[in-house]
Design a protein around this motif. Structure first.
Motif, mmCIF file in Angstrom:
data_model
loop_
_atom_site.group_PDB
_atom_site.id
_atom_site.type_symbol
_atom_site.label_atom_id
_atom_site.label_comp_id
_atom_site.label_asym_id
_atom_site.label_seq_id
_atom_site.Cartn_x
_atom_site.Cartn_y
_atom_site.Cartn_z
ATOM 1 N N ASP A 50 0.831 -1.209 0.000
ATOM 2 C CA ASP A 50 0.000 0.000 0.000
ATOM 3 C C ASP A 50 0.867 1.263 0.000
ATOM 4 O OD1 ASP A 50 0.517 0.813 2.667
ATOM 5 O OD2 ASP A 50 -0.858 -0.739 3.361
ATOM 6 N N ALA A 51 0.212 2.396 -0.296
ATOM 7 C CA ALA A 51 0.937 3.616 -0.658
ATOM 8 C C ALA A 51 1.988 4.054 0.369
ATOM 9 C CB ALA A 51 -0.054 4.742 -0.908
ATOM 10 N N LYS A 52 1.631 4.019 1.640
ATOM 11 C CA LYS A 52 2.565 4.486 2.676
ATOM 12 C C LYS A 52 3.832 3.640 2.723
ATOM 13 C CE LYS A 52 0.916 7.404 6.273
ATOM 14 N NZ LYS A 52 -0.513 7.357 6.618
ATOM 15 N N ILE A 53 3.626 2.315 2.753
ATOM 16 C CA ILE A 53 4.760 1.384 2.806
ATOM 17 C C ILE A 53 5.611 1.520 1.546
ATOM 18 C CG2 ILE A 53 5.423 -1.047 3.031
ATOM 19 C CD1 ILE A 53 3.875 -0.263 5.401
ATOM 20 N N ARG A 54 4.909 1.725 0.428
ATOM 21 C CA ARG A 54 5.607 1.852 -0.845
ATOM 22 C C ARG A 54 6.579 3.023 -0.797
ATOM 23 N NH1 ARG A 54 0.935 1.228 -4.311
ATOM 24 N NH2 ARG A 54 0.904 3.459 -4.640
ATOM 25 N N GLU A 55 6.113 4.157 -0.283
ATOM 26 C CA GLU A 55 6.972 5.336 -0.213
ATOM 27 C C GLU A 55 8.146 5.124 0.714
ATOM 28 O OE1 GLU A 55 5.468 9.271 0.414
ATOM 29 O OE2 GLU A 55 3.852 8.892 -1.021
ATOM 30 N N ARG A 56 7.883 4.464 1.850
ATOM 31 C CA ARG A 56 8.963 4.250 2.799
ATOM 32 C C ARG A 56 10.014 3.303 2.227
ATOM 33 N NH1 ARG A 56 6.813 2.926 8.082
ATOM 34 N NH2 ARG A 56 7.669 0.872 8.219
ATOM 35 N N GLU A 77 7.320 7.140 -8.598
ATOM 36 C CA GLU A 77 8.334 6.260 -8.017
ATOM 37 C C GLU A 77 9.653 6.378 -8.798
ATOM 38 O OE1 GLU A 77 6.603 2.518 -6.677
ATOM 39 O OE2 GLU A 77 8.190 1.537 -7.831
#
Ligand SMILES: Nc1ncnc2c1ncn2[C@@H]1O[C@H](COP(=O)(O)OP(=O)(O)OP(=O)(O)O)[C@@H](O)[C@H]1O
Ligand SMILES: [Mg+2]
Length: 336
Positions: free
Chosen positions: A164-170, A195
């Motif tokens: 999901d988006a948050k984990i992806r960014e981290r 990305e």
């Protein structure tokens, strides 16, 4: 680390043809293959890895052809979209697997696995099984498993798209940090332009079966050569104009193009500045977090402008019917 080159590479299936004249990944570089679904990103990565053989052309590592080497002799580490962990093995065993296959001594395996666990921030989870981990943690295991063999080249195929988006960014930030820390030559595949911009030293934008343009993120973003690259990387204004005496004009809006005849002018909405005036009509506007997107009409052509709210010369409540505009940065697209 090594540099990777594709030269005159051709891969053909009944209904698909992938042709890459020349693509170079520099030593220690983070290069991203970016493009829509089905354009050939995975196929390109699989040819670099050695899972797929090109019909023609050469794949070179540090100038040495590797076409005839199997994947395990190419010095690569690879991470897939779906993690592909061994479900019946613990995190430790999953990471240690490649080293055990190489027959390294027990103590050396232990040392390297600990190093990889720390690198990806998984210390303490080594005795868990994959099903006891979140998606983000599973992808960290996959990353550790790829890095633990100390590969010359790291290959990642949409490693974040199941998260999901948050984990992806981290996680993308961590992948970038690890890549820098190790200085490992990396080829990353994604269809997500944000990305790609966030992590890459350079991006190769792919269209069906070929590479459209290679460049640094901002170079591609502000100076795309083709309409495809322009549109794939974000919102675009493209005007078809006729230049005379080196200038192409639309109403009072002029571009110094230094050539004659038909030109296609490209600029991003955020390159359009607005101020009080009456040259163009404000058709509509849309509020975004902290920003405003204006739809403007000049001589029958619609263009988009985007500004931060706090740099608008008037309040949103007092939006005028007409404004003046200035385009501070543009480029001329190549003829199709
Ligand atoms: N083994 C194969 N046999 C036949 N055709 C294939 C094979 N592998 C890929 N293709 C075709 O090659 C084209 C490119 O596929 P590829 O997987 O490289 O695209 P992609 O850019 O990675 O797309 P996505 O973003 O959906 O993953 C597709 O049309 C696909 O159907
Ligand atoms: Mg793919």
């Amino acid at each position: 680390m090594v540099r990777v080159e594709l030269k005159g590479v051709l891969k053909e299936w009944e209904d698909f043809r992938l042709s890459i004249e020349r693509l170079k990944v520099k030593d220690s570089e983070f290069l991203t293959l970016l493009g829509p679904s089905g354009c050939g990103k995975t196929t390109t990565l699989r040819m670099i890895a050695g899972f797929e053989k090109p019909e023609r052309g050469e794949i070179l590592f540090d100038g040495r052809p590797v076409n005839d080497l199997p994947p395990y002799e190419r010095g690569i580490g690879i991470v897939f979209q779906d993690y592909a962990l061994f479900p019946h093995m613990t995190v430790f065993k999953n990471i240690a697997f490649g080293l055990e296959m190489k027959g390294l001594p027990r103590a050396e395996i232990e040392r390297r696995v600990r190093w990889a666990l720390e690198l990806v921030g998984l210390e303490g989870l080594e005795n868990r099984y994959p099903e006891q981990l979140s998606g983000g943690q599973q992808q960290r295991v996959a990353l550790a498993r790829a890095l633990v063999v100390e590969p010359d080249v790291l290959l990642l195929d949409e490693p974040l798209s199941n998260l999901d988006a948050k984990i992806r960014e981290r996680l993308r930030g961590e992948i970038k940090r690890i890549q820098r820390e190790l200085g490992i030559t990396t080829v990353y595949v994604t269809h997500d332009q944000e990305e790609a911009m966030a992590v890459s030293d350079r991006i190769a934008v792919m269209n069906v079966g070929h590479v459209e343009q290679v460049g640094k993120p901002l170079e591609l973003y502000y100076r795309p050569k083709t309409e495809f690259v322009a549109r794939f990387l974000g919102l675009s204004n493209i005007l078809e104009l006729k230049a005379e005496n080196g200038r192409a004009c639309l109403g009072g809006l002029c571009f110094d193009v230094g050539r004659e005849g038909k030109v296609r002018i490209f600029f991003r909405p955020e390159s359009v500045y607005v101020r009080p005036g009456d040259a163009v009509e404000v058709l509509d506007y849309e509020l975004l977090p902290g920003r405003i997107r204006l739809k403007l009409e000049i001589e029958g052509s619609v263009i988009l402008a985007e500004r931060f709210l706090d740099e608008l010369p008037f309040g949103v409540e007092e939006m005028p019917e007409r404004v003046d505009v200035e385009v501070r940065s543009f480029s001329v697209l190549e003829a199709e």
